[in-house]
Scaffold this active site. Structure first.
Site, mmCIF file in Angstrom:
data_model
loop_
_atom_site.group_PDB
_atom_site.id
_atom_site.type_symbol
_atom_site.label_atom_id
_atom_site.label_comp_id
_atom_site.label_asym_id
_atom_site.label_seq_id
_atom_site.Cartn_x
_atom_site.Cartn_y
_atom_site.Cartn_z
ATOM 1 C CG HIS B 67 -0.535 0.138 2.785
ATOM 2 N ND1 HIS B 67 0.026 -1.320 2.832
ATOM 3 C CD2 HIS B 67 0.589 0.850 3.161
ATOM 4 C CE1 HIS B 67 0.326 -1.373 4.522
ATOM 5 N NE2 HIS B 67 0.610 -0.367 4.412
ATOM 6 C CG ASP B 69 3.902 1.162 4.536
ATOM 7 O OD1 ASP B 69 4.133 0.498 3.638
ATOM 8 O OD2 ASP B 69 2.901 1.626 5.161
ATOM 9 C CG ASP B 74 0.472 -10.510 7.321
ATOM 10 O OD1 ASP B 74 -0.575 -10.205 7.223
ATOM 11 O OD2 ASP B 74 1.077 -10.754 7.963
ATOM 12 N N GLY B 75 -2.696 -10.728 4.363
ATOM 13 C CA GLY B 75 -3.824 -11.044 4.477
ATOM 14 C C GLY B 75 -4.472 -11.434 5.682
ATOM 15 N N GLY B 77 -5.414 -12.252 9.499
ATOM 16 C CA GLY B 77 -3.835 -13.166 10.664
ATOM 17 C C GLY B 77 -2.202 -12.633 10.381
ATOM 18 C CG HIS B 82 2.485 -1.201 9.500
ATOM 19 N ND1 HIS B 82 2.415 -2.031 8.322
ATOM 20 C CD2 HIS B 82 2.077 -0.106 9.304
ATOM 21 C CE1 HIS B 82 2.632 -1.716 7.130
ATOM 22 N NE2 HIS B 82 2.211 -0.231 7.942
ATOM 23 C CG HIS B 93 -0.696 2.675 6.688
ATOM 24 N ND1 HIS B 93 0.579 2.626 6.132
ATOM 25 C CD2 HIS B 93 -1.184 3.958 6.617
ATOM 26 C CE1 HIS B 93 0.667 3.918 5.508
ATOM 27 N NE2 HIS B 93 -0.358 4.346 5.871
ATOM 28 C CG HIS B 116 -0.828 -2.119 19.847
ATOM 29 N ND1 HIS B 116 0.115 -3.179 20.456
ATOM 30 C CD2 HIS B 116 0.050 -2.262 19.307
ATOM 31 C CE1 HIS B 116 1.353 -3.147 19.746
ATOM 32 N NE2 HIS B 116 1.109 -2.534 18.950
ATOM 33 C CD GLU B 117 -0.769 -0.706 14.635
ATOM 34 O OE1 GLU B 117 0.225 -0.388 14.945
ATOM 35 O OE2 GLU B 117 -0.596 -2.311 15.323
ATOM 36 C CG HIS B 120 3.803 1.528 17.536
ATOM 37 N ND1 HIS B 120 4.953 1.227 18.608
ATOM 38 C CD2 HIS B 120 3.212 -0.246 17.245
ATOM 39 C CE1 HIS B 120 4.311 -0.201 18.700
ATOM 40 N NE2 HIS B 120 3.621 -1.225 17.565
ATOM 41 C CG HIS B 126 5.876 -3.772 20.259
ATOM 42 N ND1 HIS B 126 6.084 -4.370 19.042
ATOM 43 C CD2 HIS B 126 4.206 -3.442 19.838
ATOM 44 C CE1 HIS B 126 5.296 -4.753 17.650
ATOM 45 N NE2 HIS B 126 3.827 -3.951 18.316
#
Lengths: 86, 415
Positions: B67, B69, B74-75, B77, B82, B93, B116-117, B120, B126
């Site tokens: 997308h 970056d 990865d689909g 799961g 991130h 994203h 969570h994101e 960041h 983490h």
């Protein structure tokens, strides 16, 4: 569907993706080229971070955790590709 | 917790959802994203305002595969989302191949992952604490959300504590004078005021702070010494000698004391096995006759200080001290050599003590903090609640706000 981690190569990609191995390990051409000590150290570091038993081996418990859905941001920021802030 | 090393210079941030998920209603997404940001404004002065157009601090997108970056999703799961740290723009994203859900154990909970994101986006890395929101693994739907203390400490170390809470009506107004009915408590045995050089300072596993000096120890409150102190070290920690060099409490809850060539391990106030042992046995690579030790909040590793050098110790590594150590203390910008003590305090700051003064260290900037009055400051006044102590730094007036109240302020406008 994202594939679960079940092979050494997949684990290698995972460890590189999240900062435990150099980014070059994600390149199929250079995967498997790191020495045993680097590999064990990367596994140990991941196990330590994830609160698993530190065996240094790619055991079932470690692969199970690697297969969990997770955030895509590296665990070790600044590792591998570049210098850390310090 | 771990910090990436950057943070926003402002506390009023804006965001925009520039690409919505395909399976959820926009109005629901707006609400969940708003809730997720609110997690981080609960304990800080951060505010988040949604915009629908124009430039914003944090841009949010639901996208699939590659997308733009270079970090393709990865689909279903695998990686769920991130986000970029402040220094890289803060955007978040989300993999739209995931089955994003709201308030349901099915699929992946949008609120939890978004909260969570955004951690960041605000500068948090983490955490290795599995209970923390900033732990990297998705734990499944949690119907009742509560921000972990680890996350609170992390966000407050970057943005300070919340200052704009509504106060009860009987709360006395802010003042530079201490209220007359609550004078600073001066230790009954005021020897610590006359000579505030300490042997070591450390936090217990329960979060209490202790100062050791000679054969005595002091339990500290937020601005002074608790009543009834000092007491004898030999009574507080049976079997422990006087004149300790250094001490810290590790994440295993055990406290380690160092003196000369030996160390002792305690679980609370009880010796945790047969001690003393030689430092060279239990802490390979660490010298004896240490000046100070601490667990640094920046990475959770143990740091030892002696003379002009420091060592980093990671018990999980073999060897636990890398060959590149020792390194010069001057790497810690502004921290002097020949320290007496080092402490990661419960407010998230790291403090270094030398003689009768102390330095507050800014973990994210990796240098001694700039503040008014400047550091180093006299330990007697700011840590032990002593009155009329000499101050080489000046500007310390009787009854001024305590060190710890100041932490609820924005540290610097120029950060």
């Amino acid at each position: 569907q994202a594939a679960p981690v079940s092979t050494t190569t997949q684990a290698e990609i995972y460890l590189s993706q999240f900062g435990y191995l150099p980014a070059s390990a994600r390149n199929p051409a250079s995967s498997g080229l790191h020495d045993q000590q680097t590999w064990v150290s990367a596994i140990e570091e991941f196990q330590n971070f994830a609160g698993l038993n530190i065996t240094g081996e790619l055991d079932a418990e470690t692969m199970k955790l690697m297969s969990l859905p997770r955030c895509g941001v590296r665990d070790r920021v600044g590792a591998g590709e570049g210098r850390s802030k310090r | 917790y771990a910090l990436q090393g950057s943070r926003w210079r402002v506390k009023n941030l804006t965001y925009k959802i520039s690409k919505y998920p395909k399976r959820l209603k926009r109005v629901d997404v707006d609400a969940e994203i708003g809730r997720a940001f609110a997690v981080w404004s609960e304990d800080t002065d951060l505010t988040f305002t949604r915009k629908t157009s124009g430039p914003v601090h944090i841009e949010i997108k639901f996208v699939e595969s590659e997308h733009g970056d270079g970090d393709a999703f990865d689909g279903q799961g695998g990686t769920l989302a991130h986000a970029f740290f402040p220094v890289f723009g803060g955007d978040a994203h989300f993999d739209d191949a995931e089955l994003w859900t709201i308030g349901s154990p099915r699929g992946t909970n949008l609120f939890q992952v978004a909260a969570h994101e955004f951690g960041h986006s605000l500068g948090l890395s983490h955490s290795d604490q599995s209970s923390a929101l900033m732990a990297p693994f998705y734990r499944g739907f949690e119907p009742v959300f509560k921000l972990d203390e680890d996350d609170k400490a992390a966000i407050q170390s970057l943005y300070g504590r919340k200052t704009n809470q509504l106060r009860p009506t009987n709360f006395y107004p802010p003042t530079t004078q201490r209220p007359s009915f609550s004078p600073p408590k001066v230790p009954l045995d005021d020897s610590i005021c006359k000579d505030s050089k300490v042997d070591t300072l450390f936090n217990s596993a329960q979060g209490e702070t202790y100062a050791f000096k000679g054969d005595k120890y002091y339990k500290l409150t937020t601005d002074s010494v608790e009543e009834g102190y000092p007491q004898l070290i030999s009574k507080g920690w049976p079997g422990l000698p006087s004149n300790i060099d250094a001490a810290f409490t590790y994440k295993n809850g055990k406290t380690y004391f160092f003196k000369g060539t030996q160390y002792w391990r305690y679980q609370g106030r009880q010796m945790d096995g047969v001690y003393p042992k030689e430092i060279s046995e239990g802490f390979t690579g660490i010298p004896d006759h240490l000046d100070a030790a601490m667990v640094w909040g920046g990475n959770g590793k143990i740091y030892f200080f002696k003379g002009s050098k420091f060592w980093r110790f990671d018990p999980a590594k073999r060897p636990p001290v890398k060959a590149s150590y020792p390194k010069p203390i001057s790497n810690w910008e502004g921290v002097p050599n020949n320290l007496d003590a080092a402490l990661k305090y419960t407010n998230g700051y790291t403090y270094f003590f030398k003689g009768d003064k102390y330095y507050r260290f800014h973990d994210a900037r990796f240098s001694v903090d700039t503040a008014t009055p400047p550091f180093p400051r006299p330990t007697a006044h700011w840590w032990f609640g002593c009155k009329n102590t000499p101050s080489s730094t000046g500007n310390i007036v009787e009854g001024s706000d305590s060190e710890f109240e100041q932490h609820s302020q924005i540290p610097h406008a120029d950060d």
